[in-house]
Design a protein around this motif. Structure first.
Motif, mmCIF file in Angstrom:
data_model
loop_
_atom_site.group_PDB
_atom_site.id
_atom_site.type_symbol
_atom_site.label_atom_id
_atom_site.label_comp_id
_atom_site.label_asym_id
_atom_site.label_seq_id
_atom_site.Cartn_x
_atom_site.Cartn_y
_atom_site.Cartn_z
ATOM 1 N N GLU A 9 0.857 -1.190 0.000
ATOM 2 C CA GLU A 9 0.000 0.000 0.000
ATOM 3 C C GLU A 9 0.892 1.240 0.000
ATOM 4 O O GLU A 9 1.159 1.831 1.039
ATOM 5 N N PRO A 10 1.360 1.653 -1.170
ATOM 6 C CA PRO A 10 2.398 2.686 -1.237
ATOM 7 C C PRO A 10 1.974 4.092 -0.837
ATOM 8 O O PRO A 10 2.818 4.899 -0.440
ATOM 9 N N ALA A 11 0.707 4.411 -0.901
ATOM 10 C CA ALA A 11 0.279 5.799 -0.696
ATOM 11 C C ALA A 11 0.518 6.316 0.717
ATOM 12 O O ALA A 11 0.540 7.539 0.932
ATOM 13 N N TYR A 12 0.725 5.419 1.688
ATOM 14 C CA TYR A 12 0.789 5.850 3.079
ATOM 15 C C TYR A 12 2.208 5.983 3.614
ATOM 16 O O TYR A 12 2.415 6.126 4.817
ATOM 17 N N TRP A 13 3.183 5.941 2.718
ATOM 18 C CA TRP A 13 4.577 6.220 3.105
ATOM 19 C C TRP A 13 4.879 7.681 2.804
ATOM 20 O O TRP A 13 4.206 8.317 1.984
ATOM 21 N N LEU A 14 5.920 8.234 3.424
ATOM 22 C CA LEU A 14 6.238 9.653 3.306
ATOM 23 C C LEU A 14 7.074 9.915 2.043
ATOM 24 O O LEU A 14 8.287 10.108 2.109
ATOM 25 N N TRP A 15 6.412 9.970 0.900
ATOM 26 C CA TRP A 15 7.096 10.139 -0.380
ATOM 27 C C TRP A 15 7.701 11.523 -0.560
ATOM 28 O O TRP A 15 8.556 11.723 -1.437
ATOM 29 N N SER A 16 7.290 12.484 0.211
ATOM 30 C CA SER A 16 7.842 13.841 0.093
ATOM 31 C C SER A 16 9.212 13.968 0.747
ATOM 32 O O SER A 16 9.873 15.011 0.640
ATOM 33 N N HIS A 17 9.656 12.912 1.409
ATOM 34 C CA HIS A 17 10.960 12.898 2.061
ATOM 35 C C HIS A 17 12.051 12.669 1.017
ATOM 36 O O HIS A 17 11.926 11.801 0.153
ATOM 37 N N ARG A 18 13.129 13.424 1.075
ATOM 38 C CA ARG A 18 14.265 13.241 0.156
ATOM 39 C C ARG A 18 15.123 12.076 0.659
ATOM 40 O O ARG A 18 16.251 12.258 1.117
ATOM 41 N N ARG A 19 14.564 10.893 0.541
ATOM 42 C CA ARG A 19 15.187 9.701 1.126
ATOM 43 C C ARG A 19 16.494 9.317 0.449
ATOM 44 O O ARG A 19 17.368 8.718 1.086
ATOM 45 N N TRP A 20 16.667 9.636 -0.815
ATOM 46 C CA TRP A 20 17.842 9.150 -1.556
ATOM 47 C C TRP A 20 18.841 10.269 -1.867
ATOM 48 O O TRP A 20 19.534 10.226 -2.872
ATOM 49 N N LYS A 21 18.929 11.252 -0.989
ATOM 50 C CA LYS A 21 19.844 12.373 -1.251
ATOM 51 C C LYS A 21 21.310 12.030 -0.940
ATOM 52 O O LYS A 21 22.204 12.724 -1.400
ATOM 53 N N ARG A 22 21.544 10.972 -0.171
ATOM 54 C CA ARG A 22 22.918 10.584 0.146
ATOM 55 C C ARG A 22 23.401 9.537 -0.864
ATOM 56 O O ARG A 22 23.090 8.355 -0.746
ATOM 57 N N LYS A 23 24.144 9.990 -1.861
ATOM 58 C CA LYS A 23 24.685 9.090 -2.857
ATOM 59 C C LYS A 23 26.038 8.531 -2.388
ATOM 60 O O LYS A 23 26.723 9.153 -1.581
ATOM 61 N N ARG A 24 26.385 7.382 -2.915
ATOM 62 C CA ARG A 24 27.669 6.777 -2.555
ATOM 63 C C ARG A 24 28.814 7.701 -2.998
ATOM 64 O O ARG A 24 28.845 8.164 -4.141
ATOM 65 N N ARG A 25 29.729 7.959 -2.105
ATOM 66 C CA ARG A 25 30.856 8.812 -2.417
ATOM 67 C C ARG A 25 32.016 7.983 -2.979
ATOM 68 O O ARG A 25 32.319 6.900 -2.464
ATOM 69 N N SER A 26 32.635 8.499 -3.991
ATOM 70 C CA SER A 26 33.742 7.746 -4.626
ATOM 71 C C SER A 26 35.038 7.904 -3.825
ATOM 72 O O SER A 26 35.181 8.811 -3.015
#
Length: 288
Positions: free
Chosen positions: A271-288
């Motif tokens: 049930e995907p609609a009830y998660w906090l999609w407005s959160h920038r969850r993937w802003k931490r990218k792997r650093r080289s």
């Protein structure tokens, strides 16, 4: 003075009846989605990355359902300021509290895990009312100190203790010889200093917290997931507990972290609609 003004405004607004708050929520939906376009780029990008197999129309349906639910969370959080114990118990049903009580009966502490799903804030209240043993709510402090203090006071109304992430070890060690529950909202975005472990989550490489696993290995306490689901009736929820780990020593490094994140992922996929999609969850990218 600002903190007192925020607290006073919150309390006065919380006295409004639910029916009126939900009319305000309906209005807020149109403002957020059509006028302010609140974080729409973030929401639609997150949905596209998480569900590439769905059509654009299907993802838009999920997004609109999320935006209808988000204002409900806001007004329900405000209402929490004056909700009675009876109202809290009416609004969120514990389906199987014995899943937690069994560990208390054994003299154990419990590591609770949940996510920004359903009404997790109301879940704090319901958790506070289910036992008289110590209840720790682990949180990441807000940047605004005034809001931080006001909302922490709100969350502690029924006996929970708010514990900043960086202080959790000290608190749990103090309680290691008695039953208690410590609740982690484990789907937040860690800083690079807090974690270096990445896993695939919702089809994306994701930096995840490993603190829940570290605490479990140190204390030997079981991990129980607290799933806050939404009922069909507006403003009503249920909480279902699931034991994910009973013996932390039986798992390989990072396996426990994978287990509780996979559980969250399955819940979101259902049930995907009830998660906090407005959160920038993937802003931490792997650093080289």
């Amino acid at each position: 003075m600002r903190k007192k003004s925020i607290a006073a405004l919150l309390y006065i607004t919380s006295l409004l009846p639910f029916w009126l708050l939900y009319r305000l929520s309906d209005l807020l939906y149109y403002l957020l989605f059509y006028v302010m376009r609140y974080r729409k780029e973030v929401v639609f990008e997150n949905l596209e990355n998480a569900f590439p197999e769905k059509s654009a129309a299907e993802r838009k349906t999920i997004a609109k359902k999320f935006y209808r639910f988000l204002p409900d969370l806001v007004v329900e959080a405000v209402k929490m300021r004056s909700m009675s114990k009876k109202e809290v118990e009416k609004r969120i049903e514990l389906l199987n509290p014995e899943e937690v009580y069994q560990y208390f009966d054994q003299g154990k502490g419990v590591i609770g895990v949940t996510a920004h799903y359903g009404n997790w804030e109301l879940g704090i209240y319901r958790l506070s009312l289910m036992t008289n043993f110590p209840r720790l709510i682990i949180y990441k402090p807000l940047n605004n100190n005034d809001f931080n203090e006001v909302y922490n006071a709100l969350r502690c109304r029924f006996g929970a203790t708010m514990v900043p992430m960086k202080q959790i070890l000290r608190h749990i060690v103090q309680l290691r010889n008695q039953p208690h529950i410590s609740m982690f909202v484990a789907d937040q975005t860690p800083t690079y200093q807090d974690s270096d472990y990445y896993m695939d989550f919702l089809k994306q490489e994701t930096l995840v917290y490993t603190g829940t696993e570290r605490i479990a290995r140190l204390t030997k306490n079981p991990i129980v997931y607290c799933h806050i689901g939404r009922k069909k009736k507006r403003g009503h929820y249920y909480c279902q507990f699931t034991s994910l780990v009973t013996d932390p020593d039986a798992y390989a490094p990072h396996e426990i972290t994978e287990i509780h994140n996979r559980f969250t992922e399955a819940m979101i996929n259902k049930e995907p609609a009830y998660w906090l999609w407005s959160h920038r969850r993937w802003k931490r990218k792997r650093r080289s």
